[in-house]
Design a protein around this motif. Structure first.
Motif, PDB file in Angstrom:
ATOM      1  N   PHE A  47       0.857  -1.195   0.000  1.00  0.00           N
ATOM      2  CA  PHE A  47       0.000   0.000   0.000  1.00  0.00           C
ATOM      3  C   PHE A  47       0.889   1.240   0.000  1.00  0.00           C
ATOM      4  O   PHE A  47       1.808   1.342   0.801  1.00  0.00           O
ATOM      5  CB  PHE A  47      -0.876  -0.040   1.264  1.00  0.00           C
ATOM      6  N   ARG A  48       0.580   2.177  -0.926  1.00  0.00           N
ATOM      7  CA  ARG A  48       1.349   3.432  -1.035  1.00  0.00           C
ATOM      8  C   ARG A  48       2.845   3.150  -1.252  1.00  0.00           C
ATOM      9  O   ARG A  48       3.694   3.787  -0.629  1.00  0.00           O
ATOM     10  CB  ARG A  48       1.159   4.292   0.206  1.00  0.00           C
ATOM     11  N   PHE A  49       3.126   2.179  -2.123  1.00  0.00           N
ATOM     12  CA  PHE A  49       4.517   1.796  -2.382  1.00  0.00           C
ATOM     13  C   PHE A  49       5.355   3.003  -2.816  1.00  0.00           C
ATOM     14  O   PHE A  49       6.426   3.281  -2.276  1.00  0.00           O
ATOM     15  CB  PHE A  49       4.548   0.703  -3.461  1.00  0.00           C
ATOM     16  N   ARG A  50       4.843   3.736  -3.824  1.00  0.00           N
ATOM     17  CA  ARG A  50       5.637   4.850  -4.367  1.00  0.00           C
ATOM     18  C   ARG A  50       5.936   5.889  -3.285  1.00  0.00           C
ATOM     19  O   ARG A  50       7.069   6.366  -3.151  1.00  0.00           O
ATOM     20  CB  ARG A  50       4.904   5.506  -5.547  1.00  0.00           C
ATOM     21  N   GLU A  51       4.923   6.212  -2.478  1.00  0.00           N
ATOM     22  CA  GLU A  51       5.106   7.239  -1.444  1.00  0.00           C
ATOM     23  C   GLU A  51       6.143   6.791  -0.408  1.00  0.00           C
ATOM     24  O   GLU A  51       6.975   7.598   0.033  1.00  0.00           O
ATOM     25  CB  GLU A  51       3.771   7.546  -0.759  1.00  0.00           C
ATOM     26  N   HIS A  52       6.100   5.531  -0.030  1.00  0.00           N
ATOM     27  CA  HIS A  52       7.075   5.044   0.955  1.00  0.00           C
ATOM     28  C   HIS A  52       8.487   5.061   0.379  1.00  0.00           C
ATOM     29  O   HIS A  52       9.439   5.434   1.076  1.00  0.00           O
ATOM     30  CB  HIS A  52       6.713   3.633   1.427  1.00  0.00           C
ATOM     31  N   PHE A  53       8.622   4.660  -0.896  1.00  0.00           N
ATOM     32  CA  PHE A  53       9.978   4.606  -1.447  1.00  0.00           C
ATOM     33  C   PHE A  53      10.460   5.987  -1.890  1.00  0.00           C
ATOM     34  O   PHE A  53      11.676   6.226  -1.915  1.00  0.00           O
ATOM     35  CB  PHE A  53      10.100   3.475  -2.477  1.00  0.00           C
ATOM     36  N   ASP A  54       9.553   6.906  -2.161  1.00  0.00           N
ATOM     37  CA  ASP A  54       9.959   8.309  -2.338  1.00  0.00           C
ATOM     38  C   ASP A  54      10.512   8.839  -1.009  1.00  0.00           C
ATOM     39  O   ASP A  54      11.526   9.538  -0.976  1.00  0.00           O
ATOM     40  CB  ASP A  54       8.762   9.189  -2.750  1.00  0.00           C
ATOM     41  N   ARG A  55       9.824   8.509   0.086  1.00  0.00           N
ATOM     42  CA  ARG A  55      10.291   8.993   1.400  1.00  0.00           C
ATOM     43  C   ARG A  55      11.618   8.341   1.776  1.00  0.00           C
ATOM     44  O   ARG A  55      12.505   8.997   2.327  1.00  0.00           O
ATOM     45  CB  ARG A  55       9.224   8.731   2.476  1.00  0.00           C
ATOM     46  N   LEU A  56      11.782   7.045   1.432  1.00  0.00           N
ATOM     47  CA  LEU A  56      13.074   6.399   1.709  1.00  0.00           C
ATOM     48  C   LEU A  56      14.181   7.090   0.909  1.00  0.00           C
ATOM     49  O   LEU A  56      15.263   7.373   1.440  1.00  0.00           O
ATOM     50  CB  LEU A  56      13.032   4.908   1.362  1.00  0.00           C
ATOM     51  N   ALA A  57      13.907   7.379  -0.365  1.00  0.00           N
ATOM     52  CA  ALA A  57      14.916   8.038  -1.208  1.00  0.00           C
ATOM     53  C   ALA A  57      15.274   9.402  -0.610  1.00  0.00           C
ATOM     54  O   ALA A  57      16.442   9.808  -0.591  1.00  0.00           O
ATOM     55  CB  ALA A  57      14.380   8.199  -2.629  1.00  0.00           C
ATOM     56  N   ARG A  58      14.273  10.094  -0.080  1.00  0.00           N
ATOM     57  CA  ARG A  58      14.523  11.407   0.523  1.00  0.00           C
ATOM     58  C   ARG A  58      15.372  11.264   1.794  1.00  0.00           C
ATOM     59  O   ARG A  58      16.345  11.999   1.992  1.00  0.00           O
ATOM     60  CB  ARG A  58      13.191  12.085   0.844  1.00  0.00           C
ATOM     61  N   SER A  59      15.015  10.307   2.651  1.00  0.00           N
ATOM     62  CA  SER A  59      15.800  10.078   3.880  1.00  0.00           C
ATOM     63  C   SER A  59      17.252   9.757   3.521  1.00  0.00           C
ATOM     64  O   SER A  59      18.186  10.296   4.127  1.00  0.00           O
ATOM     65  CB  SER A  59      15.226   8.908   4.690  1.00  0.00           C
ATOM     66  N   LEU A  60      17.440   8.879   2.522  1.00  0.00           N
ATOM     67  CA  LEU A  60      18.797   8.499   2.108  1.00  0.00           C
ATOM     68  C   LEU A  60      19.556   9.715   1.599  1.00  0.00           C
ATOM     69  O   LEU A  60      20.721   9.935   1.951  1.00  0.00           O
ATOM     70  CB  LEU A  60      18.733   7.427   1.007  1.00  0.00           C
ATOM     71  N   ASN A  61      18.886  10.517   0.788  1.00  0.00           N
ATOM     72  CA  ASN A  61      19.522  11.703   0.228  1.00  0.00           C
ATOM     73  C   ASN A  61      19.944  12.670   1.332  1.00  0.00           C
ATOM     74  O   ASN A  61      21.045  13.223   1.309  1.00  0.00           O
ATOM     75  CB  ASN A  61      18.535  12.377  -0.743  1.00  0.00           C
ATOM     76  N   GLU A  62      19.062  12.843   2.335  1.00  0.00           N
ATOM     77  CA  GLU A  62      19.354  13.789   3.425  1.00  0.00           C
ATOM     78  C   GLU A  62      20.568  13.353   4.241  1.00  0.00           C
ATOM     79  O   GLU A  62      21.269  14.178   4.806  1.00  0.00           O
ATOM     80  CB  GLU A  62      18.136  13.942   4.354  1.00  0.00           C
ATOM     81  N   ILE A  63      20.794  12.034   4.342  1.00  0.00           N
ATOM     82  CA  ILE A  63      21.968  11.591   5.114  1.00  0.00           C
ATOM     83  C   ILE A  63      23.110  11.140   4.184  1.00  0.00           C
ATOM     84  O   ILE A  63      24.080  10.534   4.640  1.00  0.00           O
ATOM     85  CB  ILE A  63      21.618  10.516   6.175  1.00  0.00           C
ATOM     86  N   ARG A  64      22.955  11.423   2.903  1.00  0.00           N
ATOM     87  CA  ARG A  64      24.024  11.224   1.909  1.00  0.00           C
ATOM     88  C   ARG A  64      24.457   9.757   1.759  1.00  0.00           C
ATOM     89  O   ARG A  64      25.635   9.456   1.648  1.00  0.00           O
ATOM     90  CB  ARG A  64      25.218  12.133   2.234  1.00  0.00           C
ATOM     91  N   ILE A  65      23.444   8.862   1.741  1.00  0.00           N
ATOM     92  CA  ILE A  65      23.697   7.474   1.315  1.00  0.00           C
ATOM     93  C   ILE A  65      23.123   7.351  -0.091  1.00  0.00           C
ATOM     94  O   ILE A  65      21.934   7.631  -0.288  1.00  0.00           O
ATOM     95  CB  ILE A  65      23.002   6.437   2.238  1.00  0.00           C
ATOM     96  N   PRO A  66      23.942   6.960  -1.096  1.00  0.00           N
ATOM     97  CA  PRO A  66      23.385   6.783  -2.440  1.00  0.00           C
ATOM     98  C   PRO A  66      22.305   5.702  -2.413  1.00  0.00           C
ATOM     99  O   PRO A  66      22.486   4.667  -1.769  1.00  0.00           O
ATOM    100  CB  PRO A  66      24.583   6.337  -3.285  1.00  0.00           C
ATOM    101  N   SER A  67      21.188   5.937  -3.110  1.00  0.00           N
ATOM    102  CA  SER A  67      20.099   4.948  -3.127  1.00  0.00           C
ATOM    103  C   SER A  67      20.607   3.632  -3.710  1.00  0.00           C
ATOM    104  O   SER A  67      21.097   3.614  -4.836  1.00  0.00           O
ATOM    105  CB  SER A  67      18.954   5.451  -4.010  1.00  0.00           C
ATOM    106  N   PRO A  68      20.530   2.523  -2.974  1.00  0.00           N
ATOM    107  CA  PRO A  68      21.072   1.270  -3.510  1.00  0.00           C
ATOM    108  C   PRO A  68      20.209   0.665  -4.608  1.00  0.00           C
ATOM    109  O   PRO A  68      20.698  -0.138  -5.398  1.00  0.00           O
ATOM    110  CB  PRO A  68      21.126   0.351  -2.291  1.00  0.00           C
ATOM    111  N   HIS A  69      18.900   1.029  -4.657  1.00  0.00           N
ATOM    112  CA  HIS A  69      17.997   0.417  -5.636  1.00  0.00           C
ATOM    113  C   HIS A  69      17.025   1.437  -6.195  1.00  0.00           C
ATOM    114  O   HIS A  69      16.673   2.400  -5.522  1.00  0.00           O
ATOM    115  CB  HIS A  69      17.159  -0.692  -4.984  1.00  0.00           C
ATOM    116  N   THR A  70      16.560   1.165  -7.405  1.00  0.00           N
ATOM    117  CA  THR A  70      15.449   1.944  -7.971  1.00  0.00           C
ATOM    118  C   THR A  70      14.148   1.446  -7.345  1.00  0.00           C
ATOM    119  O   THR A  70      14.114   0.365  -6.730  1.00  0.00           O
ATOM    120  CB  THR A  70      15.358   1.712  -9.493  1.00  0.00           C
ATOM    121  N   HIS A  71      13.078   2.191  -7.562  1.00  0.00           N
ATOM    122  CA  HIS A  71      11.778   1.740  -7.053  1.00  0.00           C
ATOM    123  C   HIS A  71      11.428   0.366  -7.635  1.00  0.00           C
ATOM    124  O   HIS A  71      10.914  -0.505  -6.930  1.00  0.00           O
ATOM    125  CB  HIS A  71      10.673   2.739  -7.435  1.00  0.00           C
ATOM    126  N   ALA A  72      11.710   0.173  -8.921  1.00  0.00           N
ATOM    127  CA  ALA A  72      11.349  -1.098  -9.574  1.00  0.00           C
ATOM    128  C   ALA A  72      12.122  -2.257  -8.941  1.00  0.00           C
ATOM    129  O   ALA A  72      11.571  -3.357  -8.748  1.00  0.00           O
ATOM    130  CB  ALA A  72      11.625  -1.014 -11.071  1.00  0.00           C
TER     131      ALA A  72
END
Ligand SMILES: Cc1ncc(COP(=O)(O)O)c(C=O)c1O
Length: 291
Positions: A47-72
């Motif tokens: 449920f709300r997959f895109r929103e959760h993984f958008d928020r994960l990408a944002r959290s990662l970006n804020e602490i400067r960890i490169p996103s290990p995976h795409t949403h897909a």
């Protein structure tokens, strides 16, 4: 508390959660240097997959960890985890750490190391008859967290201590207040209902942007009056209804705060409508693609 489901995902491999092991040199263990997401699964569908993984990408970006995976890629990994745990209703916890180096240094490893990835699944808590009839109790606590509560960090010691303070008082949630402003629960967003109108505090670095809060705002839109604005502690105490929301529990009525009844002391009519709207939305989404 129900036990987690048996299969987890750790750094590229599915394995038994009971046998999963990580290094004490992982920066999540040493520094709390990691972020996470929690998302519900209904009928095998996130449920709300895109929103959760958008928020994960944002959290990662804020602490400067490169996103290990795409949403897909996340979708593929987690769909497999859900299947291996039997599908149906559950919730998924996903954590990304900055990884490990041989040593303990505050600054990031040079050269960078591979991120650590962990995911597990657990049974979804059900809304019990007792909760539906009587709601839950909360206490208020003054905020003593850091100033980046918008990052979904696993460094949750302040939240842990707040939740324990609630448990010690026989309550289920701690409502966080900073200099008179009501912000959120220790693991939930908050809504206050007064005279038929719903209010929730604005997103800022003081709160986590809740995905369930956004769903509730969408469901309220048009059908109920809703505003995003500052909420003072006096308004919380005088409210007709108070709700908390989180991905694993939708929206839950709070009927006692610091030992005093909220409104009538029973779940209110607007909560009942919101709860029904969530149930309808879930039924409508069954079987539809998540991306
Ligand atoms: C501090 C805090 N606020 C709000 C929430 C609610 O967010 P969501 O609805 O995305 O679960 C959470 C959930 O874990 C949280 O920890």
């Amino acid at each position: 508390m129900a036990e987690p489901l048996p299969v987890c995902y750790l750094n590229g491999e599915y394995q038994k959660l009971r046998d999963a092991r990580v290094s004490p040199l992982d920066r999540a263990f040493l520094f709390g240097d990691s972020v996470y997401e929690v998302l519900p699964v209904f009928g095998g569908r996130m449920f709300r997959f895109r929103e959760h993984f958008d928020r994960l990408a944002r959290s990662l970006n804020e602490i400067r960890i490169p996103s290990p995976h795409t949403h897909a890629q996340w979708l593929e990994i987690l769909d497999d985890l859900i299947r291996r745990n039997g599908g149906g209703d559950m919730y998924v916890y996903v954590q990304v750490t900055r990884g490990m180096e041989y040593g303990r240094n505050h600054a990031f490893p040079v050269p960078p190391v591979a991120a650590g990835i962990f995911a597990m699944a657990s049974p979804l808590p059900v809304l019990t008859d007792e909760l539906r009839a009587n709601g839950m109790s909360a206490i208020t606590v003054e905020d003593f967290r850091w100033n980046r509560c918008d990052i979904k960090s696993t460094a949750l010691l302040a939240n842990v201590l707040m939740k324990q303070r609630a448990a010690d008082a026989g309550a289920q949630e701690a409502i966080i207040v900073r200099e008179g402003d009501v912000l959120e629960g220790s693991s939930t967003s908050i809504f206050v209902v007064s005279k038929g109108a719903i209010a929730t505090p604005p997103n800022s670095s003081r709160i986590l942007p809740g995905t369930t809060r956004d769903v509730a705002l969408e469901l309220a839109d048009g059908a109920m009056q809703v505003t995003i604005r500052r909420i003072g502690i006096d308004e919380l105490r005088a409210a007709d209804e108070v709700w908390i929301s989180a991905a694993t529990r939708d929206v839950i009525p709070v009927t006692r705060i610091d030992g005093q009844p909220v409104g009538t002391g029973k779940p209110g009519p607007l909560w009942k409508r919101m709860n029904e709207s969530f149930n309808t939305l879930r039924a409508r989404l069954a079987g539809t693609p998540v991306l």
